[in-house]
Motif scaffolding. Structure first.
Motif, mmCIF file in Angstrom:
data_model
loop_
_atom_site.group_PDB
_atom_site.id
_atom_site.type_symbol
_atom_site.label_atom_id
_atom_site.label_comp_id
_atom_site.label_asym_id
_atom_site.label_seq_id
_atom_site.Cartn_x
_atom_site.Cartn_y
_atom_site.Cartn_z
ATOM 1 N N LYS A 642 14.933 -2.098 6.529
ATOM 2 C CA LYS A 642 14.124 -3.313 6.639
ATOM 3 C C LYS A 642 13.890 -3.679 8.102
ATOM 4 C CE LYS A 642 15.032 -6.756 3.952
ATOM 5 N NZ LYS A 642 15.784 -7.805 3.230
ATOM 6 N N GLY A 643 14.922 -3.492 8.929
ATOM 7 C CA GLY A 643 14.740 -3.756 10.353
ATOM 8 C C GLY A 643 13.775 -2.787 11.007
ATOM 9 N N MET A 644 13.783 -1.526 10.543
ATOM 10 C CA MET A 644 12.860 -0.535 11.092
ATOM 11 C C MET A 644 11.411 -0.867 10.748
ATOM 12 S SD MET A 644 15.122 2.856 10.185
ATOM 13 C CE MET A 644 13.790 4.004 10.554
ATOM 14 N N ASP A 645 11.196 -1.574 9.660
ATOM 15 C CA ASP A 645 9.850 -1.941 9.241
ATOM 16 C C ASP A 645 9.136 -2.755 10.319
ATOM 17 O OD1 ASP A 645 7.604 -2.281 7.747
ATOM 18 O OD2 ASP A 645 8.428 -3.887 6.513
ATOM 19 N N LYS A 646 9.900 -3.614 10.983
ATOM 20 C CA LYS A 646 9.323 -4.459 12.037
ATOM 21 C C LYS A 646 8.721 -3.607 13.152
ATOM 22 C CE LYS A 646 12.374 -6.307 14.669
ATOM 23 N NZ LYS A 646 13.450 -7.198 15.189
ATOM 24 N N PHE A 647 9.434 -2.555 13.540
ATOM 25 C CA PHE A 647 8.965 -1.731 14.654
ATOM 26 C C PHE A 647 7.825 -0.807 14.240
ATOM 27 C CE2 PHE A 647 13.428 -2.699 15.761
ATOM 28 C CZ PHE A 647 13.194 -3.395 16.927
ATOM 29 N N THR A 648 7.826 -0.344 12.985
ATOM 30 C CA THR A 648 6.708 0.503 12.544
ATOM 31 C C THR A 648 5.405 -0.291 12.547
ATOM 32 O OG1 THR A 648 7.211 -0.009 10.219
ATOM 33 C CG2 THR A 648 8.198 1.983 11.156
ATOM 34 N N LYS A 649 5.493 -1.569 12.211
ATOM 35 C CA LYS A 649 4.294 -2.403 12.274
ATOM 36 C C LYS A 649 3.879 -2.669 13.716
ATOM 37 C CE LYS A 649 5.057 -4.788 7.867
ATOM 38 N NZ LYS A 649 5.359 -6.083 7.213
ATOM 39 N N ARG A 650 4.860 -2.896 14.575
ATOM 40 C CA ARG A 650 4.552 -3.151 15.977
ATOM 41 C C ARG A 650 3.878 -1.951 16.617
ATOM 42 N NH1 ARG A 650 9.432 -4.910 19.762
ATOM 43 N NH2 ARG A 650 9.232 -6.766 18.433
ATOM 44 N N HIS A 651 4.350 -0.737 16.281
ATOM 45 C CA HIS A 651 3.778 0.480 16.865
ATOM 46 C C HIS A 651 2.537 0.956 16.126
ATOM 47 C CE1 HIS A 651 7.284 0.388 19.247
ATOM 48 N NE2 HIS A 651 8.109 1.053 18.452
ATOM 49 N N ASP A 652 2.121 0.211 15.085
ATOM 50 C CA ASP A 652 0.923 0.563 14.317
ATOM 51 C C ASP A 652 1.056 1.956 13.696
ATOM 52 O OD1 ASP A 652 -1.537 0.102 13.202
ATOM 53 O OD2 ASP A 652 -2.661 0.859 14.929
ATOM 54 N N TYR A 653 2.218 2.253 13.130
ATOM 55 C CA TYR A 653 2.442 3.539 12.492
ATOM 56 C C TYR A 653 1.771 3.551 11.112
ATOM 57 C CZ TYR A 653 5.894 5.181 15.927
ATOM 58 O OH TYR A 653 6.502 5.614 17.063
ATOM 59 N N SER A 654 1.490 4.733 10.661
ATOM 60 C CA SER A 654 0.896 4.896 9.337
ATOM 61 C C SER A 654 1.933 4.543 8.259
ATOM 62 C CB SER A 654 0.420 6.339 9.151
ATOM 63 O OG SER A 654 1.528 7.227 9.227
ATOM 64 N N PRO A 655 1.493 4.172 7.065
ATOM 65 C CA PRO A 655 2.443 3.803 5.998
ATOM 66 C C PRO A 655 3.403 4.931 5.645
ATOM 67 C CG PRO A 655 0.219 3.092 5.451
ATOM 68 C CD PRO A 655 0.097 3.963 6.662
ATOM 69 N N SER A 656 3.004 6.176 5.893
ATOM 70 C CA SER A 656 3.879 7.286 5.521
ATOM 71 C C SER A 656 5.190 7.272 6.306
ATOM 72 C CB SER A 656 3.153 8.614 5.749
ATOM 73 O OG SER A 656 2.747 8.735 7.105
ATOM 74 N N VAL A 657 5.186 6.736 7.509
ATOM 75 C CA VAL A 657 6.418 6.667 8.303
ATOM 76 C C VAL A 657 7.409 5.733 7.627
ATOM 77 C CG1 VAL A 657 7.403 6.027 10.530
ATOM 78 C CG2 VAL A 657 5.206 7.204 10.440
ATOM 79 N N PHE A 658 6.929 4.569 7.238
ATOM 80 C CA PHE A 658 7.850 3.639 6.584
ATOM 81 C C PHE A 658 8.293 4.167 5.221
ATOM 82 C CE2 PHE A 658 8.597 -0.166 3.919
ATOM 83 C CZ PHE A 658 9.699 -0.661 4.593
ATOM 84 N N GLU A 659 7.396 4.842 4.531
ATOM 85 C CA GLU A 659 7.786 5.416 3.233
ATOM 86 C C GLU A 659 8.881 6.461 3.405
ATOM 87 O OE1 GLU A 659 4.191 6.921 1.665
ATOM 88 O OE2 GLU A 659 3.264 4.946 1.320
ATOM 89 N N ALA A 660 8.795 7.245 4.495
ATOM 90 C CA ALA A 660 9.846 8.235 4.763
ATOM 91 C C ALA A 660 11.167 7.557 5.073
ATOM 92 C CB ALA A 660 9.428 9.135 5.918
ATOM 93 N N ALA A 661 11.100 6.399 5.788
ATOM 94 C CA ALA A 661 12.326 5.662 6.084
ATOM 95 C C ALA A 661 12.916 5.076 4.809
ATOM 96 C CB ALA A 661 12.030 4.553 7.094
ATOM 97 N N VAL A 662 12.037 4.592 3.903
ATOM 98 C CA VAL A 662 12.522 4.031 2.634
ATOM 99 C C VAL A 662 13.215 5.120 1.811
ATOM 100 C CG1 VAL A 662 11.788 3.007 0.455
ATOM 101 C CG2 VAL A 662 10.786 2.207 2.601
ATOM 102 N N ALA A 663 12.741 6.334 1.949
ATOM 103 C CA ALA A 663 13.341 7.435 1.184
ATOM 104 C C ALA A 663 14.779 7.707 1.618
ATOM 105 C CB ALA A 663 12.498 8.693 1.351
ATOM 106 N N LEU A 664 15.149 7.294 2.833
ATOM 107 C CA LEU A 664 16.518 7.494 3.318
ATOM 108 C C LEU A 664 17.446 6.360 2.910
ATOM 109 C CD1 LEU A 664 15.844 8.662 6.999
ATOM 110 C CD2 LEU A 664 16.460 10.086 5.057
ATOM 111 N N ALA A 665 16.889 5.254 2.370
ATOM 112 C CA ALA A 665 17.707 4.087 2.069
ATOM 113 C C ALA A 665 18.699 4.398 0.949
ATOM 114 C CB ALA A 665 16.818 2.907 1.674
ATOM 115 N N ASP A 666 19.881 3.798 1.087
ATOM 116 C CA ASP A 666 20.916 4.022 0.085
ATOM 117 C C ASP A 666 20.826 3.021 -1.060
ATOM 118 O OD1 ASP A 666 21.653 1.742 1.363
ATOM 119 O OD2 ASP A 666 23.586 2.492 2.097
ATOM 120 N N ALA A 667 19.768 2.187 -1.085
ATOM 121 C CA ALA A 667 19.559 1.211 -2.167
ATOM 122 C C ALA A 667 18.076 0.876 -2.204
ATOM 123 C CB ALA A 667 20.397 -0.049 -1.931
ATOM 124 N N PRO A 668 17.568 0.345 -3.336
ATOM 125 C CA PRO A 668 16.137 0.008 -3.433
ATOM 126 C C PRO A 668 15.764 -1.096 -2.443
ATOM 127 C CG PRO A 668 17.157 0.099 -5.606
ATOM 128 C CD PRO A 668 18.279 0.156 -4.619
#
Length: 1475
Positions: A642-668
């Motif tokens: 969730k904290g990484m989400d802030k920086f992906t938005k700041r850097h204007d990253y594509s949604p796939s970056v955040f989706e890849a980070a969500v895939a590493l999460a140990d909970a929904p």
């Protein structure tokens, strides 16, 4: 009569002494003994080092000293690249040199001494620049006398080195430089041949001056050679040089060192016989003679005699006495004189210098005794103290620097610790030894620390290790590491990483190399190797190290940031990085949790550290890293995702970056981070003031009135009569105004409320009290809500008081308060005028009553100026007792003492010592003793009692109060008290903290005011005797005074100022033509460009001929007059014709006239003719050069306007290389010319040259460079670069790029693709950085280009545009300046709900008004009425004026005051709103 005068003098003398001794000023300064960290020293003491690695060590250049201890590899890289010095580096080097000089000057002003390393840095900067001016050389030479921490030999060696080197570089030496060299010889007690010294000066054709011979006398006396001194004195008499006090003091020292004590004493009588009164310096010199011979009895007797005459030695005098005793073997007597120390202001710095000199003289015990007299900042052992370990650091540092015996150092360190002055003195001594690269001394201290069971850290040895880096001395590093092991000091990973691993990096197997060097491999060694492999992108080797030596044994936090830096700065293999993180993940699997998840926090920190363009470039690599980690089964806590989400938005990253980070999460993931909303508020813009228009004449209105009466237009006639009342009041035709008033009233009408203020003021001026009083009553009765301004009320109050109606005056003041008159500076000045008028007439009762009433109601503030009128009536009546009572009353009520100086002067003039003493006691209790002493000094100086003033200034503890000194200096200039001002300058010579340059500047102002050029030249001699090097501004001012009086500059006047003065005098006549060049003044006001131009420092040209007036006398005066007239008329054709006639007739013309011909042609744009004249000048004399900045600036501007930018750039480069700074208009014009043609490289080159302006003139703001660079990028179709520049400026600084014009050109040229890219960047800047200025600029560009629909679309997408009211109103100001009413109309239409519509309408009305378009003005007024927009008074005045001018009726009552009045009122209202 004579007896009475003598008694009076004795009374004054006794009283001054009594005041000095009655109550000593003990101002213990809160000056800490900690002065910062020690810097690396580059001294000759390093030659004593015996270690092999230190003998070979090549010290880095001074600008890298600060990085040597931490990043040795950077030093090596810099040294390898050193031969390649770019022009940008040269500019930065010049700026660095200016900064170093300022630091040196600050050090001198703050402490009175200089550290050798700082002086060497300045000297090295001079050498690196490969050019030196006379001023720089003189400053460096004089700085050698302030090296109080250096030995005499070290000072001499540095002086000789600088002298020889700068002479090789072409520095021109004058008598000032030789005097500075003599001063160093004196301070170092260097034996030299005076004959050889003078012969050397004569060989260089340099004539000695008075200061030179004084120094030679001192040199002979220093060696006890009285005969040599006598010969110099005899020669001085033949030259009519006066024998000053300094020479007599030197003779006392000379006789003493020659063993002739009696003649040393006799010098005092000789001084008195010549009219020179011995000072404290004289007495101190004699006491030092006694001390050198160990005659304590003579010292005590002499001090006793001084005390009987109420003369007290200062602390600095006692310190000189202590130094003489210690250095001549009489240290046992020191304590009895240290007991007399009073800790005067400035004692701390004097004591520090004395301690350093005693240590140099190997008098360590005496130095420690002096050190103990320093006031402690807070001892380490005291209760509630911070225990600062830096107390006394300078004592330890000097002991180590001069390598005093270890036993002595340890003894004094133990004493410091026992006394609670220093908690870790030995550790600090070790630090100093290591920083000095003194290995053997450092090892000796380490052994002492080990014997005392004190800890020694590995980083203590970093300075020694750093010295091995430049030569890649592996043997030296290993030797130090082995010594550390012998001393049982373990090297840590940071030590290996910084100082060993970089040297063995070429080895194929670093682990094996460690073992070959005899270093045992452990966790710290593995960590150092691991960091190195990561930094060099060898992640495979890093993974091998982790596997073989256990990843769980190496703390991940110790090398995590190395991984982050490597990923950001270097292209990493995401697969290899994922492999390394997988090892870390598995090795920390057991202790992993949400608070301690190494991989999760690494990814978070990685996103956090990436910024700007780099973050976007690493998007793909980061996505691959996340995918690889997922494939390896790595998981991270969901909160980190969730904290990484802030920086992906700041850097204007594509949604796939955040989706890849969500895939590493140990909970929904349940919810996402949302950004906080905020809005950037820019600074307010200014408004350009308009010119006022004159009202209609009385005669015109009278003629209109006659016409109205003839036609029977009664209402029209009444209106005109009301106008005439106002007009006649303004012209002081009071009788006619009263007649018209009665006629209006006879018709059953009333005057306008706005008629009464002018009527009341006019009646008060004429002294018609009853009529004025009745007019005010009528105003209150007919228009109760109308409020007079403060000045009209004050006029009425003054007249009432003068006519004896005091109660009515007081009632009027009550009325002012009830009407809501505000207290401001205007009302304060108005009341001042009222009270001044009454006080000068001696009306004490009225003055006191009005003052008290105004103070009671809070209408005025108590100030010395306002309250002075309560004292003035008493002084006019010579009632000093009453004046003193009034002053005391003001002090008790308001804490002010008006006209105190005048009262004290009156006491002194009358000889009333009792009243003066009473006043001094009262002042001391109320204002403090320091202020009391200043009051007394100023009074004595004003009345010519200079001896008494001097004794008070010499009071122990006196320090400079700049505000008080400046006040009296200005008073002397205003009242023509030249002698008092000169005495003030002389007597404050040794006053602690006194800015001597400022004091001499006041004296020069006085001489300038009285056109005393000869006395101004004498000021230069006074400065030399004081050994003062004034600021360039002061020297230029002095030179201009002397030049204007027709006097020649002194022979020893500084060359660099003399040259500038010559060139300035030759270009004075051309400066007027430059004053009208800046046609962008209105735009400058709009953007609020506040530029402070400092005088530039022009180096003296070497072996060139100046452009100056030739010595030839023209043979045709009529032709010269014709040329002068052409120059005055700026007639280029006439000037060229006269020039051609002169050349045809063979009349020789001076270079000054040819310069003016060039300037006249350039002013008219005749570039070819100007170049032809310049070419003919060069043909006539090939060695001629143009040192005047005016001609070069004009050439550059003309080249730029003629689209010859490259020629302009070439001349700009020549200016900068010659040390001349182009003016603001020149730089702006050249950059604009290049930008509009898309010359990006040209703009960059100009910008590089302008970097030096930061230290020379501060003339061109950085944002202006960015503006032109942005425009150039767009013009050259480099849209991507323009967008990158815009993003970097908006995201990395508070600056901004003003883009309305370049964006408007894109819109006009229909460059859709470029506009789309820029618009996307603007939107990104607004959404990600909350910077809305570019969005507003694009909106305003659409409005300017009549793209209304696009502007409305922009407004819909960014509603926050309307909140940027300052920018919008500012643009309306700009449009009104160019009279673009259509643009303002469109702006009003597009912004119907804008909060500040009223200013927009005001500027629209102003546009129509300046175009003299009455119909448009009337239409604007009607639109404002329909929209419910209020018309301010200034707009009403404009509208009424233009309607009357075109014969139309004014639908409202015209504001009665002038245009200027309403402008100021509107400005004041704006300021109040902003505050």
């Amino acid at each position: 009569m004579r007896l009475e005068a003598s008694l009076q003098f004795l009374t004054w003398f006794k009283m001054a002494a009594l005041l000095r001794s009655a109550k000593l000023v003990r101002l213990i300064p809160a000056v800490s003994r900690q002065i910062g960290q020690s810097t690396t020293r580059l001294s000759s003491s390093n030659a004593l080092l015996v270690s092999k690695y230190l003998k070979k060590a090549q010290f880095p250049r001074p600008r890298y000293l600060c990085t040597t201890l931490h990043r040795p590899q950077d030093v090596k890289e810099q040294e390898d690249a050193e031969p390649q010095v770019s022009s940008r580096d040269a500019v930065r080097q010049a700026a660095m040199f200016e900064q170093l000089l300022r630091e040196l000057d600050f050090s001198v002003r703050r402490t009175g001494r200089i550290v050798k390393s700082k002086l060497e840095r300045v000297f090295n900067a001079v050498v690196a620049s490969d050019q030196v001016t006379s001023k720089q050389a003189l400053m460096l030479f004089r700085s050698c006398t302030m090296l109080s921490e250096e030995t005499k030999d070290s000072k001499l060696a540095l002086m000789d080195q600088m002298w020889n080197k700068m002479e090789e570089m072409g520095a021109k030496y004058d008598v000032g430089h030789y005097n500075a060299q003599l001063k160093v010889y004196l301070d170092s007690e260097h034996k030299f041949s005076a004959t050889d010294f003078l012969a050397n000066m004569e060989a260089k054709d340099i004539q000695p001056n008075r200061v030179t011979y004084q120094h030679l006398v001192m040199a002979y006396c220093q060696q006890g050679d009285i005969e040599g001194a006598r010969k110099v004195l005899e020669f001085m008499k033949t030259k009519d040089f006066p024998i000053t006090e300094a020479v007599f003091n030197a003779l006392i020292t000379g006789h003493g060192r020659a063993g002739d004590i009696e003649n040393a004493k006799g010098i005092l009588d000789v001084m008195r016989n010549t009219g020179i009164e011995p000072s404290l310096d004289t007495y101190t010199a004699l006491l030092c003679v006694f001390a050198e011979h160990g005659d304590i009895q003579a010292i005590e007797e002499f001090i006793s005699e001084l005390e009987k005459t109420e003369t007290s030695l200062m602390d600095s005098d006692y310190l000189q006495l202590v130094y003489s005793l210690a250095t001549h073997g009489h240290s046992q007597y020191i304590p009895q004189f240290l007991e007399k120390i009073r800790h005067d202001q400035g004692y701390v710095q004097d004591a520090i210098a004395t301690v350093s000199q005693l240590i140099i003289a190997e008098c360590d015990d005496a130095a420690f005794e002096v050190f103990l007299t320093l006031p402690a900042v807070g001892s380490a052992g005291e209760e509630g103290s911070t225990g600062d370990p830096n107390n006394g650091y300078f004592f330890i540092r000097n002991m180590v620097y001069h390598q005093r015996p270890i036993d002595t150092l340890v003894k004094h360190c133990d004493q410091l610790q026992e006394r609670g002055i220093h908690t870790v003195p030995l550790q600090f001594a070790l630090k100093c030894a290591l920083q000095d690269n003194n290995a053997e001394y450092a090892y000796s201290i380490v052994k002492v620390l080990k014997d005392k069971d004190l800890s020694v850290r590995a980083h203590y040895f970093w300075p020694l290790l750093a010295s091995c880096q430049p030569d890649s001395d592996i043997e030296g590093v290993t030797s130090i590491l082995k010594t550390m092991q012998e001393l049982e000091v373990s090297a840590d990973a940071d030590t290996y990483s910084k100082y060993l691993v970089p040297l063995i990096s070429e080895s194929t197997n670093l682990l094996t190399k460690f073992q070959e060097l005899g270093i045992k491999v452990g966790e710290d060694e593995i960590l150092a190797l691991l960091r190195w492999e990561i930094q060099n992108s060898r992640l495979d080797e890093a993974c091998t190290l982790l596997r073989e030596h256990g990843g769980e044994n190496i703390v991940f936090e110790a090398y995590k940031m190395s991984l982050v830096d490597a990923f950001i700065t270097k292209q990493q293999d995401p697969q290899a990085l994922a492999e390394l993180l997988d090892i870390v993940y598995k090795s920390h699997q057991l202790e992993r949790n949400e608070e301690n998840d190494p991989v999760g926090y690494f990814l978070y920190n990685l996103l956090e550290e990436m910024q700007g363009v780099m973050a976007k470039r690493r998007e793909g690599t980061f996505l691959e890293l996340l995918t690889s980690l997922k494939d390896k089964g790595v998981q991270i806590p969901v909160n980190i995702v969730k904290g990484m989400d802030k920086f992906t938005k700041r850097h204007d990253y594509s949604p796939s970056v955040f989706e890849a980070a969500v895939a590493l999460a140990d909970a929904p993931l349940r919810d996402r981070w949302q950004p906080e909303e905020g809005m950037f508020q820019p600074d307010e813009e200014g408004e350009v003031q308009l010119n006022m228009m004159e009202p209609e004449s009385i005669q015109q209105i009278e003629s209109q009135l006659r016409v109205a009466r003839t036609k029977g237009l009664t209402r029209r006639a009444v209106h005109l009569m009301r106008m005439l009342v106002k007009a006649n009041c303004l012209q002081n035709n009071v009788d006619r105004a009263l007649e018209l008033k009665k006629e209006v009233e006879s018709l059953g009408e009333l005057l306008y409320a706005t008629n009464y203020p002018s009527l009341i003021e006019a009646l008060c001026k004429e002294g018609k009290l009853q009529e004025a009083w009745e007019a005010n009553q009528e105003l209150n009765r007919n228009y109760p809500s109308f409020v007079l301004d403060g000045w009209k009320y004050c006029c009425l109050v003054q007249l009432l008081a003068e006519k004896g109606r005091l109660q009515d005056a007081l009632n009027t003041i009550d009325e002012m308060k009830s009407k809501g008159i505000l207290s401001d500076f205007r009302l304060q000045n108005n009341f001042f005028q009222v009270l001044h008028s009454l006080a000068e007439k001696g009306d004490l009762e009225s003055t006191r009553a009005l003052f008290d009433k105004a103070m009671e109601l809070g209408l005025v503030r108590p100030t010395n100026n306002l309250a002075s009128h309560l004292v003035t009536p008493f002084l006019l009546k010579d009632d000093l007792e009453g004046a003193w009572t009034a002053i005391k009353d003001c002090e008790e009520k308001y804490r002010i003492m008006p006209r105190l100086h005048d009262l004290l002067c009156a006491y002194i003039e009358k000889g009333d010592t009792d009243s003066l003493q009473t006043a001094m006691d009262y002042i001391s209790n109320s204002k403090g003793e320091m202020n009391m002493l200043y009051d007394l000094v100023f009074a004595f100086l004003s009345k010519g009692k200079f001896k008494e003033a001097k004794k008070i200034i010499e009071t122990p503890g006196m320090r400079a109060l700049d505000q008080r000194l400046n006040w009296f200096a200005n008073l002397c200039i205003q009242n023509n008290m030249g002698e008092a001002l000169e005495q003030l300058v002389i007597q404050t010579k040794k006053l602690f903290g006194c800015d001597r340059d400022v004091m001499y500047n006041y004296l020069l102002q006085y001489h300038d005011q009285h056109q005393e050029g000869e006395k101004a030249a004498h000021v230069w001699t006074m400065m030399q005797e004081e050994d003062l090097l004034p600021q360039d501004d002061t020297l230029r001012y002095m030179a201009s005074i002397i030049h204007r009086s027709g006097q020649p500059l002194p022979a020893d006047f500084p060359d660099w100022i003399a040259v500038q003065q010559d060139s300035t005098s030759s270009s004075d006549s051309t400066s007027s033509s430059e004053s009208d060049d800046d046609d962008e003044k209105k735009q400058a006001v709009y953007w609020k460009l506040r530029v402070r131009a400092r005088p530039r420092q022009t180096p003296a040209p070497v072996q060139t001929q100046e452009v100056q007036a030739a010595s030839d006398t023209p043979q045709n005066p009529a032709l010269i007059e014709a040329l002068k007239q052409a120059f005055a008329d700026q007639d280029a054709d006439a000037a060229n014709a006269a020039l051609a006639q002169a050349e045809a007739q063979g009349v020789p013309l001076s270079y000054g006239i040819l310069n003016k011909c060039i300037m006249t042609n350039l002013s008219k744009g005749n570039l070819e003719e100007a170049e032809n004249i310049k070419k003919r000048m060069l043909e006539r004399d090939p060695g001629v050069t143009f040192t005047s900045g005016n001609i070069r600036n004009k050439f550059i501007i003309t080249y730029a306007l003629k689209d010859r930018a490259q020629d302009a750039l070439k001349m700009l480069e020549q200016m900068v290389s010659d040390g001349l700074a182009p003016n603001k208009l020149t730089a702006k014009t050249l950059m604009y010319s290049m930008a509009k043609t898309g010359d990006v490289e040209g703009v960059k080159q100009v910008a590089q040259h302008l970097e030096r302006l930061k230290t020379l003139r501060d003339s061109v703001p950085e944002y202006l460079v960015d503006n032109h660079l942005f425009t150039a990028y767009l013009k050259s179709n480099q849209v991507e670069e323009a967008c990158n520049l815009l993003e970097s400026c908006m995201s990395e600084s508070e600056g901004r790029i003003r883009m309305i014009t370049p964006l408007g050109e894109l819109i006009q040229d229909q460059k859709g693709d470029a506009l789309d890219k820029v618009s996307a960047t603007i939107e990104k800047v607004a959404r990600f950085f909350n910077r809305y200025e570019p969005v507003v600029d694009l909106f305003l560009a659409y409005v300017d280009q009549n793209k209304v629909e696009e502007a409305r679309h922009q407004l819909q997408r960014f509603p926050a545009i309307e909140e940027q009211s300052d920018m919008i109103v500012g643009h309306a100001v700009f449009c009104s300046q160019r009279k673009d009413s259509e643009a303002i109309n469109r702006l009003i239409d597009v912004l119907p709900s804008f909060s500040k519509t009223q200013p927009l309408f005001s500027f629209l009305l102003r546009c129509h008004y300046e175009k003299d378009d009455a119909d448009a003005c009337w239409a604007t007024y009607q639109r404002m009425q329909s929209d419910g927009v209020e018309l301010d008074e200034l707009s009403q005045k404009r509208l009424a004026t233009i309607l009357k001018k075109h014969g139309r009726d004014v639908p409202f009552e015209e504001p009665p005051e002038s245009f200027n009045f309403y402008k100021k009122k509107l400005e004041q209202r704006r300021l109040e709103a902003s505050s």
